[in-house]
Write a protein that holds these residues in place. Structure first.
Motif, mmCIF file in Angstrom:
data_model
loop_
_atom_site.group_PDB
_atom_site.id
_atom_site.type_symbol
_atom_site.label_atom_id
_atom_site.label_comp_id
_atom_site.label_asym_id
_atom_site.label_seq_id
_atom_site.Cartn_x
_atom_site.Cartn_y
_atom_site.Cartn_z
ATOM 1 N N ALA A 11 0.896 -1.156 0.021
ATOM 2 C CA ALA A 11 -0.116 0.033 0.060
ATOM 3 C C ALA A 11 0.807 1.243 0.076
ATOM 4 O O ALA A 11 0.038 2.354 0.034
ATOM 5 N N ALA A 12 2.285 1.228 -0.130
ATOM 6 C CA ALA A 12 2.866 2.079 0.029
ATOM 7 C C ALA A 12 2.989 3.015 -1.356
ATOM 8 O O ALA A 12 2.900 2.442 -2.318
ATOM 9 N N ALA A 13 2.846 4.212 -1.230
ATOM 10 C CA ALA A 13 2.636 5.153 -2.447
ATOM 11 C C ALA A 13 4.112 5.390 -3.114
ATOM 12 O O ALA A 13 4.953 5.459 -2.355
ATOM 13 N N VAL A 14 4.156 5.407 -4.309
ATOM 14 C CA VAL A 14 5.243 5.525 -5.095
ATOM 15 C C VAL A 14 5.549 6.863 -5.269
ATOM 16 O O VAL A 14 6.675 7.411 -5.217
ATOM 17 N N PRO A 118 -10.614 -10.294 -2.366
ATOM 18 C CA PRO A 118 -10.708 -9.098 -3.026
ATOM 19 C C PRO A 118 -10.823 -7.792 -1.910
ATOM 20 O O PRO A 118 -11.583 -7.951 -1.004
ATOM 21 N N GLY A 119 -9.805 -6.786 -2.154
ATOM 22 C CA GLY A 119 -9.851 -5.683 -1.486
ATOM 23 C C GLY A 119 -8.829 -6.012 -0.183
ATOM 24 O O GLY A 119 -8.927 -4.985 0.605
ATOM 25 N N GLU A 120 -8.141 -7.073 -0.031
ATOM 26 C CA GLU A 120 -7.252 -7.313 1.252
ATOM 27 C C GLU A 120 -5.869 -6.546 1.149
ATOM 28 O O GLU A 120 -5.315 -6.270 2.128
ATOM 29 N N LEU A 121 -5.351 -6.786 -0.236
ATOM 30 C CA LEU A 121 -3.947 -6.391 -0.642
ATOM 31 C C LEU A 121 -3.913 -5.631 -1.725
ATOM 32 O O LEU A 121 -4.619 -6.107 -2.868
ATOM 33 N N LEU A 122 -3.444 -4.512 -1.797
ATOM 34 C CA LEU A 122 -2.843 -3.787 -2.950
ATOM 35 C C LEU A 122 -1.803 -4.779 -3.939
ATOM 36 O O LEU A 122 -0.978 -5.314 -3.199
ATOM 37 N N GLY A 223 -12.033 5.981 1.972
ATOM 38 C CA GLY A 223 -11.266 5.605 2.795
ATOM 39 C C GLY A 223 -10.101 4.390 2.416
ATOM 40 O O GLY A 223 -9.122 4.244 2.944
ATOM 41 N N ASP A 224 -10.706 3.695 1.447
ATOM 42 C CA ASP A 224 -9.832 2.579 0.703
ATOM 43 C C ASP A 224 -8.584 3.268 0.360
ATOM 44 O O ASP A 224 -8.559 4.218 -0.062
ATOM 45 N N GLN A 310 -7.540 -1.698 -1.589
ATOM 46 C CA GLN A 310 -7.207 -2.166 -0.225
ATOM 47 C C GLN A 310 -8.266 -1.669 0.869
ATOM 48 O O GLN A 310 -8.332 -0.279 1.024
ATOM 49 N N THR A 311 -8.665 -2.491 1.378
ATOM 50 C CA THR A 311 -9.808 -2.025 2.512
ATOM 51 C C THR A 311 -9.142 -0.970 3.495
ATOM 52 O O THR A 311 -8.019 -1.521 3.634
ATOM 53 N N ALA A 312 -9.943 -0.138 3.927
ATOM 54 C CA ALA A 312 -9.313 0.821 4.688
ATOM 55 C C ALA A 312 -9.053 0.161 6.195
ATOM 56 O O ALA A 312 -9.826 -0.894 6.576
#
Length: 316
Positions: A11-14, A118-122, A223-224, A310-312
């Motif tokens: 989930a880290a932003a580039v 679905p939605g647990e990990l980016l 919030g996701d 990815q879920t909040a």
């Protein structure tokens, strides 16, 4: 109980762009050290007595059951291959979908299982510097590994069973939709990068969202985290003021960290979708005189490709 931040890495932003409050900037990639592996194959951690001692039950693509004698605590990361996989080999720079089940190295207790729904990990970008690169290397889609992390000053030893589920495109792959009459025209380059042409006439006074490609993946909620590519242009002159496509680096932030109009473009959309949004100043960077220094007063237009969700954390 605490998990190592392997999940958070996905989930880290580039880079930091279009945050609420008109903040923007870039986060530089880490500098390779003299010990950084030259390629993804060399990055794969070696197996050892600890990782080889773990027995894994369950099918790849579903949560595993791992058993091992406790405590288990190697001196360095050890990775053993359970199944090589029979899909295509992955390469550095690609985004992958993966899943994992984590266990306490002290007690053998299962700590968590994520990424199988679905939605647990980016999706995560592979490189020799990342944990994902070190556990999967240049393996094939369908690969399953056991990774045993040694104890640290802040965490006990931990055992992970990780599945390499697939690769993820860096452009939206959903079904193309009919364009909305009167909306900005969008054309795509071979790599999916959009060009936006502003129509004649006055800009809309309210935010307008239209779907250019309809995905069928996880639906982004408020919030996701959403992993996205985008290009933004000014309505006043059609000039591009920001894009992720120049270096091919998607970004990921919670939807609530963007300006309101951009947030409206993401929430309720499904992964795989491409969205066109026209944002007036009230939902963008505020009313005022249009100028060259910032986006105040201008209506802004984005094409956004939604590549993952990815879920909040509060609702996981």
């Amino acid at each position: 109980m605490r998990l190592r931040p392997i999940a958070a890495l996905s989930a880290a932003a580039v880079s930091a762009l279009l945050l609420a409050g008109c903040a923007s900037g870039d986060t530089a990639a880490p500098e390779p050290s003299s010990t950084t592996p030259a390629n993804l194959c060399d990055a794969a951690a070696a197996s050892g007595a600890a990782s080889d001692s773990v027995t894994v039950d369950g099918e790849i693509g579903s949560a595993s059951e791992a058993t091992f004698e406790t405590p288990i605590d190697p001196t360095a990361l050890e990775v053993s291959v359970v199944d090589e996989g029979d899909g295509e080999a992955v390469e550095a720079g690609q985004f992958i979908s993966y899943a994992m089940t984590a266990y306490s190295g002290d007690t053998g207790e299962q700590l968590a299982s994520v990424g199988y729904k679905p939605g647990e990990l980016l999706p995560s970008q592979l490189s020799p510097e990342t944990i994902q690169g070190q556990v999967f290397g240049c393996g094939n889609v369908g690969k399953r590994v056991v990774a045993v992390f040694p104890a640290s000053e802040t965490a006990t030893s931990e055992v992970y069973v990780l599945d390499l589920l697939g690769t993820v495109p860096t452009a939206a792959w959903g079904e193309e939709q009919e364009p909305v009459e009167g909306a900005p025209e969008v054309t795509l380059a071979d790599d999916g990068a959009p060009s936006i042409t502003i129509p004649e006439g006055d800009a809309p006074t309210e935010t307008e969202v239209s779907v250019l490609k309809q995905g069928d993946g996880y639906e982004i909620q408020k919030g996701d985290y959403a992993l996205i590519q985008y290009t933004g242009v000014r309505w006043s002159n059609g000039e591009t003021f920001d894009t992720t496509w120049e270096d091919g680096a998607p970004i990921a932030y919670p939807t609530t960290q963007y300006v309101p109009g951009f947030q409206k473009a993401l929430e309720g959309q499904k992964v795989g979708s491409q969205v066109l949004v026209v944002i007036p100043p009230a939902d963008g960077y505020g009313e005022g005189e249009i100028n060259e220094e910032d986006l105040k007063g201008d209506t802004i237009v984005f094409v956004v490709d939604i590549l993952g969700g990815q879920t909040a954390p509060a609702t996981q």
